[in-house]
Design a protein around this motif. Structure first.
Motif, PDB file in Angstrom:
ATOM      1  N   ASP A  12       0.825  -1.211   0.000  1.00 57.23           N
ATOM      2  CA  ASP A  12       0.000   0.000   0.000  1.00 57.23           C
ATOM      3  C   ASP A  12       0.856   1.257   0.000  1.00 57.23           C
ATOM      4  N   GLU A  15       2.295   1.732  -3.480  1.00 58.08           N
ATOM      5  CA  GLU A  15       1.264   2.225  -4.395  1.00 58.08           C
ATOM      6  C   GLU A  15       0.973   3.707  -4.140  1.00 58.08           C
ATOM      7  N   THR A  19       1.327   6.584  -6.993  1.00 55.80           N
ATOM      8  CA  THR A  19       0.162   7.399  -7.350  1.00 55.80           C
ATOM      9  C   THR A  19       0.341   8.865  -6.983  1.00 55.80           C
ATOM     10  N   PRO A 250       9.549   1.114  -8.421  1.00 57.95           N
ATOM     11  CA  PRO A 250       8.375   1.975  -8.312  1.00 57.95           C
ATOM     12  C   PRO A 250       8.578   3.365  -8.909  1.00 57.95           C
TER      13      PRO A 250
END
Length: 262
Positions: A12, A15, A19, A250
């Protein structure tokens, strides 16, 4: 899934970074290290926390500091695990200190450095900093990092962050390829392309670190509080050039997602 110093960030958290373009890590280093860093910086600028009448400038900048407290703050187990999670295991250089430091003082005078921008990553040997460059591969920069060395509330000149703006910049950099674009090119519209992004403030207790995507649009602001704000904003350097044979980190996933690439 919870995070530990050995296992790094949860899915999480990763992510969220992809984002939003940044991740806030409270307690990334000990508050006693933050205190020791502040003590060294007060000595470096020749001022005292007990003599506010001598705080004449809205901001004083200090370059790189490599004394033991600065090295220790940048290299805690939670931070190393986070570097691995975001930049890729073995794909970043161990920081040898912290810098630069925009030390901000309570003042009614404009600091003169509070415009929206991204931090360039290469070509920084050119005297005109507006000719410094960034490219779609984020050459020479794995992360932008904000180390809070003092407690930073809403009135203490917290850095302003445009949430999700890294995606906007990625799309603007894509046509420029490996050559990249200069800060002058990227700032031609005053970063108006990211103006629709929500603004978040980099607040937190001393010991907090914001791990930011290299393309994140951010800005300083005047200090309206009472105590000086101490912060370091170092890059995390990659261990080598972009290697398409490696799984994307990432940082790279965020770029690819923004540009609609596989």
């Amino acid at each position: 899934m919870s995070r530990s110093p050995k296992t790094g960030l949860s899915p999480d958290q990763v992510e969220t970074f992809i984002t939003d373009g940044f991740l806030k890590l409270p307690d990334a280093f000990d508050s006693t290290l933050a205190r020791d860093c502040r003590t060294a910086l007060w000595a470096e600028i020749g001022l005292s926390p007990d003599r506010p009448e001598t705080w004449a400038e809205p901001v004083i900048r200090v370059g790189w500091m490599s004394a033991p407290p600065f090295v220790a703050a940048a290299n805690t187990p939670p931070l190393h695990a986070a570097y691995d999670s975001l930049a890729g295991h073995g794909r970043w250089q161990r920081p040898d200190g912290l810098g630069t430091f925009p030390i901000r003082f309570p003042s009614d005078v404009s600091p003169g450095d509070d415009g929206w921008h991204i931090d360039a990553s290469f070509g920084t040997d050119i005297p005109d900093f507006m000719e410094w460059r960034a490219n779609i591969l984020s050459r020479d920069r794995a992360l932008l990092m904000l180390f809070l060395l003092s407690d930073t509330g809403a009135d203490d000149a917290p850095t302003r962050i445009r949430k999700g703006s890294h995606a906007v910049i990625a799309r603007e950099l894509l046509p420029h390829g490996e050559a990249g674009a200069t800060l002058r090119q990227l700032s031609a519209d005053g970063y108006a392309s990211s103006a629709g992004c929500d603004t978040v403030f980099a607040t937190g207790a001393a010991g907090t670190v914001y791990l930011c995507h290299p393309f994140l649009v951010h800005a300083a602001q005047p200090h309206r509080g009472t105590a000086p704000r101490f912060m370091a904003q170092p890059p995390l350097r990659p261990a080598g050039a972009f290697d398409p044979a490696l799984p994307p980190s990432p940082v790279q996933i965020a770029i690819r997602r923004a540009c609609g690439l596989p």
